[in-house]
Design an enzyme around this catalytic site. Structure first.
Site, short mmCIF file in Angstrom:
data_model
loop_
_atom_site.label_atom_id
_atom_site.label_comp_id
_atom_site.label_asym_id
_atom_site.label_seq_id
_atom_site.Cartn_x
_atom_site.Cartn_y
_atom_site.Cartn_z
CG ASP A 328 -1.80 1.18 1.33
OD1 ASP A 328 -2.67 1.33 0.45
OD2 ASP A 328 -1.65 1.98 2.28
CD GLU A 381 -2.54 2.43 -3.37
OE1 GLU A 381 -3.57 3.12 -3.45
OE2 GLU A 381 -1.81 2.44 -2.36
#
Length: 650
Positions: A328, A381
């Site tokens: 993330d 990401e």
């Protein structure tokens, strides 16, 4: 659950304290910890049930190099720090002790006195493998690994299922709200079994779980974790989580976990100011405080911190057999000036904005995980144009296997939200992604981030009346599944959920009684089935020769047509993004003969108007688009049709 646990021989000498049992951590353990190269860190630090000199108990160890004193406290000593002080192994800054009679299920924390003599708030164990139920914050001594895995064959071949030429269709899930159940207990067994059955029936190849690493605040959805080694107690025990992963593999589903090494919350029981100093975080707030999330940023320049995070990654892919990690907020790690104004950030040693320590960490992560856990993939990401995210380190890249294509997502959703009469002016939003489609290995994400915080659900983003909104969404899904790149859909997207996602309530399953919602679900199922059965739709995702625009410039009619090609197989994808049916629409194709209509998003079974080509169309000797023959097609309103020559091969 670790396949080959390292044995730690009792050697070395203690430095401080009066203890009945000698030091248990070996000199090699301490040496590797100090160097930041101990790849079984959670087998060394933390709480471990064992027998010492014929006495059953638990060995505790924690890294706190700047503390004056550390003690273990828990139910077993009435949380009294005077009873079980720890011994400092100064060469690694690690404190350890053995407490007889303490065992699985007992709660504990560390009482830390800082170097200046201040008593800190009780600290949870950074490498605890189990915690108590939030909002309580104690660590729990876990049961020694006894789970018997049944997925040996899966583990030996899982890498093949995640290669660039494999079909990958990911169902992103917030486990707690997929099918909401109140109360405690083994939700991995109950909701997990239903999730496995559902994802399998829907044709997904992967489940991606939003973070299940332990986190104090449920409203963070797991993206502010503190227990980097512990599955959250909200859904069951670590063994029950392992059973869920094993069951996924038995059903043919790969599992990806969202994993957050970018930052952590400042809760007093956590990593912040752990031994009275900025131990895990940067001391300089220009590097250690995240301005967007008011969280703390890991100090990637510290060997022990990097080791802590890398071993967390290995814990999930080795101990729990997870097939991949989606990292993330990579962009927030890469840039020193991320969300900072001039004067609020500290340049690197070359005067640049790149976080060189984070780059080195990510390269090491992408090297060590595949090396020590064959077949596992790491996904980024990453929302910027940082070059070489999926390029190997040897070529100057970060080494990720895949990257979320945030540009494709933003561009195409922006296009789809325009009223259909205005789409002709934004045609390039749907075609621009092919300019850079082969610069990285991409996943096309329609993730949770697009259906929260006032952004509206995917269905509510679509313009027009109720029928047109559903038709738009169906056409969009057809375009997405035809487009190069692996697929990711957040739960609820397959139901065409009306409302935004709410983490405190389950999906609107009752909506499936409506023909339009049920039709979207059937469409996603059929798209997955067609996708997995058709190598032309996935096998050349990273090869420019696997894609060809036939019609990319029909702004007037808002029509797109392209070919997907792989090893002699050919598929035609045509999207009409207006509510006007197009009859006698001519498209030049490379193969003469009959083309079968494999899927039509306007089919009645999906809630459409059932306009189409009667199952297929035959070419005529009419040159078009540089081809000797062409198809004369009926393009349904707001629909995508997918066709292939009979026989499927060129």
């Amino acid at each position: 659950m670790i396949d080959n646990p390292e044995i730690h021989e009792p050697e070395g000498r203690g430095i401080e304290g009066d203890h009945s049992f000698g030091p248990l951590l070996g000199e090699l353990d301490l040496h590797l910890i100090a160097e930041g190269r101990h790849w079984q860190l959670a087998d060394c630090l933390g709480a471990h049930v064992m027998e010492v000199n014929g006495v059953q108990g638990t060995r505790f160890a924690v890294w706190a190099p700047n503390a004056r004193r550390v003690a273990v406290v828990g139910d077993f000593n009435s949380w009294d720090g005077r009873q079980n002080p720890m011994r400092l192994r100064r060469e690694a800054g690690v404190w350890e002790t053995f407490i007889p009679g303490v065992g699985p299920g007992d709660r504990y924390k560390f009482e830390v006195i800082a170097h200046d003599g201040n008593l800190l708030p009780l600290k949870a164990d950074p490498v605890a493998r189990q915690t108590e139920m939030p909002p309580a914050t104690a660590s729990v001594i876990s049961v020694p690994d006894e789970f018997i895995w049944t997925d040996d064959e899966w583990m030996a071949t899982r890498g093949e299922k995640q290669q660039p030429d494999a079909p990958i269709s990911i169902y992103e899930v917030h486990f707690g709200s997929w099918m909401y159940e109140s109360g405690e207990g083994n939700r991995w067994a109950v909701s997990g079994r239903r999730l496995i059955e559902y994802a399998t029936a829907m044709g997904f190849t992967h489940i991606e779980l939003m973070p299940i690493t332990e986190h104090p605040f449920g409203g963070s959805w797991g993206y502010q974790p503190l227990g980097m080694y512990a599955p959250t107690a909200r859904y069951g025990s670590p063994t029950e989580f392992a059973e869920f992963i094993d069951a996924c593999h038995g059903a043919g589903l790969s599992v990806i976990l969202d994993w957050v090494p970018a930052h952590f919350p400042s809760d007093l029981h956590g990593l912040a100011d752990f031994d009275g100093t900025a131990l895990y975080e940067h001391a300089d707030p220009q590097q250690g405080l995240h301005p967007d999330w008011n969280t703390l940023i890991y100090n990637m320049g510290r060997n022990e911190v990097r080791n802590f995070l890398l071993c967390s990654a290995l814990e999930w892919v080795q101990r729990f057999h997870v097939d991949g990690l989606r990292v993330d907020a990579v962009a927030s790690m890469l840039y020193l000036d991320y969300s900072r104004e001039p004067g609020q950030w500290t340049p690197n040693r070359y005067g640049g904005r790149e976080n060189l320590e984070a780059v080195d960490f990510l390269q090491q992560l992408n090297s060590i995980v595949p090396e020590r856990s064959a077949g596992a993939v790491i996904i980024a990401e990453e929302s910027t144009a940082w070059p070489g995210v999926t390029a190997p380190e040897s070529a100057g890249g970060l080494g990720f296997q895949y990257k979320w294509n945030m540009g494709w997502m933003h561009d195409t959703l922006r296009y789809m939200q325009h009223e259909t009469v205005h789409r002709r002016y934004h045609h390039n939003d749907m075609t621009f992604s092919m300019v850079y489609a082969y610069s990285e290995r991409f996943i096309l994400p329609l993730s949770h981030d697009e259906v929260v915080h006032g952004k509206r659900s995917l269905l509510q983003k679509m313009p027009g009346d109720r029928w047109q909104r559903f038709a738009n969404l169906r056409a969009y899904y057809g375009f997405m599944w035809g487009h190069p790149g692996k697929k990711l859909l957040f739960m609820g997207g397959e139901l065409a959920q009306e409302r935004e996602w709410n983490h405190d309530a389950h999906l609107d399953w009752a909506a499936l009684d409506d023909v339009h919602h049920g039709g979207i679900q059937k469409l996603v199922r059929d798209l997955n089935e067609l996708y997995r059965a058709t190598p032309a739709m996935f096998g050349s995702d990273t090869d420019p020769a696997g894609f060809e625009w036939l019609i990319g410039d029909d702004h007037t009619n808002s029509v797109f047509a392209f070919l997907r090609l792989h090893q002699g197989q050919c598929v035609l994808v045509v999207s009409n993004m207006t509510p006007v049916p197009r009859s006698d629409y001519r498209i030049g194709v490379p193969i003469h003969g009959r083309w079968k209509e494999l899927l039509n998003t306007d089919a009645e079974i999906y809630g459409g108007s059932n306009v189409g080509n009667g199952g297929g169309a035959d070419t005529t000797a009419h040159p078009e688009h540089g081809r000797e023959q062409s198809l004369l097609l009926v393009l349904p309103p707001l629909a995508t049709v997918i066709l292939a020559p009979e026989g499927y091969s060129i």
